[in-house]
Design a protein around this motif. Structure first.
Motif, mmCIF file in Angstrom:
data_model
loop_
_atom_site.group_PDB
_atom_site.id
_atom_site.type_symbol
_atom_site.label_atom_id
_atom_site.label_comp_id
_atom_site.label_asym_id
_atom_site.label_seq_id
_atom_site.Cartn_x
_atom_site.Cartn_y
_atom_site.Cartn_z
ATOM 1 N N GLY A 143 0.794 -1.213 0.000
ATOM 2 C CA GLY A 143 0.000 0.000 0.000
ATOM 3 C C GLY A 143 0.826 1.262 0.000
ATOM 4 N N ALA A 144 0.450 2.216 -0.839
ATOM 5 C CA ALA A 144 0.960 3.591 -0.834
ATOM 6 C C ALA A 144 2.443 3.714 -1.146
ATOM 7 N N LEU A 145 3.078 2.691 -1.715
ATOM 8 C CA LEU A 145 4.502 2.775 -2.023
ATOM 9 C C LEU A 145 4.770 3.149 -3.471
ATOM 10 N N LEU A 146 3.721 3.275 -4.277
ATOM 11 C CA LEU A 146 3.893 3.716 -5.660
ATOM 12 C C LEU A 146 3.577 5.203 -5.815
ATOM 13 N N ILE A 201 -1.539 -10.949 -3.011
ATOM 14 C CA ILE A 201 -2.194 -9.870 -2.269
ATOM 15 C C ILE A 201 -1.966 -8.544 -2.989
ATOM 16 N N VAL A 202 -3.038 -7.788 -3.154
ATOM 17 C CA VAL A 202 -2.966 -6.370 -3.506
ATOM 18 C C VAL A 202 -3.522 -5.618 -2.310
ATOM 19 N N GLN A 203 -2.669 -4.932 -1.591
ATOM 20 C CA GLN A 203 -3.088 -4.303 -0.346
ATOM 21 C C GLN A 203 -3.967 -3.084 -0.604
ATOM 22 N N PRO A 204 -4.816 -2.738 0.361
ATOM 23 C CA PRO A 204 -5.572 -1.491 0.258
ATOM 24 C C PRO A 204 -4.634 -0.299 0.058
ATOM 25 N N GLU A 205 -5.090 0.661 -0.744
ATOM 26 C CA GLU A 205 -4.341 1.875 -1.064
ATOM 27 C C GLU A 205 -3.048 1.579 -1.827
ATOM 28 N N ALA A 206 -3.004 0.442 -2.526
ATOM 29 C CA ALA A 206 -1.812 0.113 -3.300
ATOM 30 C C ALA A 206 -1.529 1.155 -4.372
ATOM 31 N N THR A 263 -10.597 -0.684 -2.440
ATOM 32 C CA THR A 263 -9.838 0.368 -1.761
ATOM 33 C C THR A 263 -8.389 0.438 -2.232
ATOM 34 N N ALA A 264 -7.953 -0.477 -3.106
ATOM 35 C CA ALA A 264 -6.592 -0.392 -3.644
ATOM 36 C C ALA A 264 -6.441 0.799 -4.576
ATOM 37 N N PHE A 265 -7.551 1.278 -5.146
ATOM 38 C CA PHE A 265 -7.511 2.342 -6.131
ATOM 39 C C PHE A 265 -7.923 3.665 -5.499
ATOM 40 N N ASN A 279 -17.669 -7.439 -5.421
ATOM 41 C CA ASN A 279 -18.948 -6.908 -5.873
ATOM 42 C C ASN A 279 -18.759 -5.650 -6.722
ATOM 43 N N TRP A 280 -17.706 -4.884 -6.455
ATOM 44 C CA TRP A 280 -17.475 -3.664 -7.220
ATOM 45 C C TRP A 280 -17.109 -3.970 -8.669
#
Length: 622
Positions: A311-314, A332-337, A360-362, A385-386
């Motif tokens: 998350g948040a490292l890009l 895993i794709v973490q939230p806020e990735a 929430t990754a986006f 679901n999204w």
């Protein structure tokens, strides 16, 4: 009456000219083994089993395709001079050409009027393809008699080395492809004299290191660089591309020994737009290496053993639009990735091990236009679901994403309307929430039990009395630290095991079961019984001797007492302790824990030698 006037007189000259117009020009002839297209002046002789250049090629030919034949040496037939002077493209790929005569040999052939030199007379040639041949050596200047050459393909040839100034004289060359599995040496002055070069592809299966920054310095106008198959190179030195300020595309493919990128590996080309790091050995996204590329738009990390997008490292690549990570080990794709990526439009994670992809990754899922999620073991619950809601506005890349779990929805496609009752979540429930109260002797192991049900199956983590996480399998919001971190282990059923408990481990532990539907908690209390003084003495060996359980003194102390006599020994000890007590009251606390006792054994006095020397024994104070 016949005369030269009248309407019929004008037809006689015309009738004499028409037969000459119907006769084909010699230049429009075509070799029997080739196909000719006069409209675009192209002759195609590909895959005809030819062993030499066929005769009878039309003189006005601009494009000649001789690929996929058995030509061993480029020799031109007699009368091909006019065609060679006009030829603009020559394709000799997929043949058996093993050598190209050098510049001096070409000049001698031209002076002698032989006219069959390999590259002589090709003054208008703009594109030459010699890839997939058997070239083992290129002499410097061998290609120098092609002043108009703009594109040269020499890839997939068994060239072991490329010497200095091999491409001397090709001042208009803009695209170059060289190398193969055997290429192991690049001359330090190889790239000199190529001011117009824009695209360079190097395949070096035997190169021991990446091209040096000094050797690449003459390529100041290079905009695209591809370094493929450098399987022996495990490190990319900092500043390698420092002089390539015009570089916009960089591709590193097939570096099977490259496991990470250093922080300054990509420093130099600050306007790099496209970066490809495929088929390497990267175990994580190269966040440090990407910090120097704020303008990067397209990133491809496919076919690397990358397991997590954190998350948040890009956030340093703020203009990133596309990320491809196909055929990796992603779980895993973490939230806020992808937090902070305002222009992010495409994500392709096809053929990985993802069970879900959090919305929430986006930064905003509405900005995502293209998604590759197929060939993953997806668990179809409320976390996806999204994707179903946006299926009509998403362009799915590759195979359509399908459900693997739960069993009732196996094979269900996410790009189609879902059946009622699907893509739901249920809150976790811990099976046994009765408080656990455990009392354990210091140094012994302890196990706390915890298991839970839910949809999707919940993750279980434990919090110690200081709210620090222990043994969690996946990253979470709690800090992963604490006194028992190195001694704790999360068991497959969710239980927590702590080896060799200590007094500071005592307190209330909490089991947390969580999934997309919520969480549930349970508690366990640990009481640690400290070791007794007797057990401490048995567990802690003294310096210079082995402690035996049941004896208050070590072996040396008993030996001193026996030699002196117990009455004398205890008298001396009492006097020493009295003096020490009086001294400590006057000077302060005692800082050392050893008392040194000097004595003279019984029977001393006569004859010298070692028996008359004072013997010293150490007695540990308890």
């Amino acid at each position: 009456m016949l005369s030269g006037s009248g309407p019929r007189a004008g037809w006689r000259p015309l009738l004499l000219v028409v037969p000459f117009l119907l006769v084909p020009e010699p230049s429009l002839s075509c070799p029997s083994s080739c196909r000719c297209w006069p409209d675009n002046r192209t002759v195609g002789c590909s895959g005809r089993g030819l062993e030499s250049v066929p005769a009878g090629i039309p003189g006005g030919t601009r494009v000649l395709d001789l690929s996929k034949n058995r030509i061993r040496r480029l020799e031109w037939p007699r009368g091909a001079g006019p065609m060679r002077r006009r030829l603009e493209e020559l394709d000799l790929s997929g043949n058996l050409v093993s050598e190209l005569p050098g510049g001096e040999e070409e000049a001698e052939a031209e002076e002698e009027g032989a006219g069959d030199g390999a590259l002589s007379g090709l003054g208008q040639l703009r594109r030459l393809r010699l890839n997939h041949n058997r070239l083992r050596y290129l002499s410097p200047g061998a290609l120098g008699r092609l002043p108009a050459l703009e594109s040269l393909e020499l890839g997939s040839n068994p060239l072991p080395a490329l010497l200095d100034l091999t491409f001397r004289g090709l001042r208009r060359l803009g695209r170059l492809e060289v190398g193969g599995p055997q290429l192991g040496y690049l001359g330090p002055r190889l790239w000199e004299g190529l001011p117009a070069l824009r695209l360079l592809t190097i395949t070096g299966g035997s190169l021991p290191a990446a091209p040096s920054a000094l050797s690449l310095q003459p390529l100041a106008n290079l905009s695209a660089l591809r370094l493929n198959g450098l399987a022996r190179v495990h490190r990319l030195p900092a500043g390698t591309f420092g002089h390539l300020t015009a570089l916009r595309l960089l591709e590193l493919d097939g570096w099977s020994s490259l496991s990470e990128l250093e922080e300054n590996s990509l420093q130099g080309p600050e306007l790099l737009l496209r970066l490809t790091l495929t088929r390497c050995n990267l175990s994580s996204v190269p966040y440090l290496g990407l910090r120097s590329q704020p303008a990067l738009r397209w990133l491809d990390l496919s076919h690397n053993p990358i397991r997590v997008i954190r998350g948040a490292l890009l956030r340093h690549v703020t203009r990133l639009e596309e990320l491809r990570l196909v055929g990796a080990a992603l779980t895993i794709v973490q939230p806020e990735a992808f937090r902070g990526l305002h222009y992010f439009r495409l994500l392709d994670v096809t053929s990985n091990q993802l069970r879900s992809l959090p919305e929430t990754a986006f930064r905003s899922a509405a900005g995502l236009h293209s998604l590759g999620l197929g060939d993953n073991p997806l668990a179809c619950d409320c976390r996806l679901n999204w994707v179903v809601r946006r299926r009509r506005r998403l362009r799915f890349l590759g195979p359509a994403p399908t459900c693997q779990t739960p069993e009732a929805h196996r094979g269900l496609r996410l790009d189609r309307p879902p059946p009622p009752g699907s893509f739901l979540c249920s809150r976790p429930r811990i099976r046994d929430k009765r408080p656990q109260r455990l009392s354990v002797r210091e140094g012994r192991p302890v196990t706390f039990r915890c298991s839970a049900d839910g949809n999707p199956p919940p993750d279980i983590l434990w919090l110690n009395p200081r709210r620090q996480r222990l043994g969690a399998p996946t990253p979470g919001p709690f800090p992963l630290s604490g006194p028992a971190l190195g001694r704790s282990r999360l068991l497959p059923d969710g239980s927590l095991e702590i080896a060799s408990v200590r007094p500071q481990d005592a307190g209330i532990y909490r089991c947390v079961a969580r999934n997309a539907g919520g969480n549930d908690t349970a508690s366990a209390t640990l009481r640690v019984r400290p070791l007794s003084r007797h057990e401490l003495g048995a567990l802690r060996p003294a310096a210079g001797g082995v402690v035996r359980p049941g004896y208050p003194f070590d072996t040396q102390t008993l030996l001193v007492a026996t030699t002196m006599g117990f009455a004398s020994f205890f008298s001396v000890v009492t006097v020493c302790f009295s003096l020490l007590f009086a001294w400590s009251r006057a000077k302060g606390p005692i800082k050392h824990n050893n008392v040194q006792v000097d004595f003279v054994p019984h029977g001393g006095g006569g004859g010298g030698g070692e028996e008359e020397d004072d013997a010293k024994f150490n007695m540990k104070m308890v």
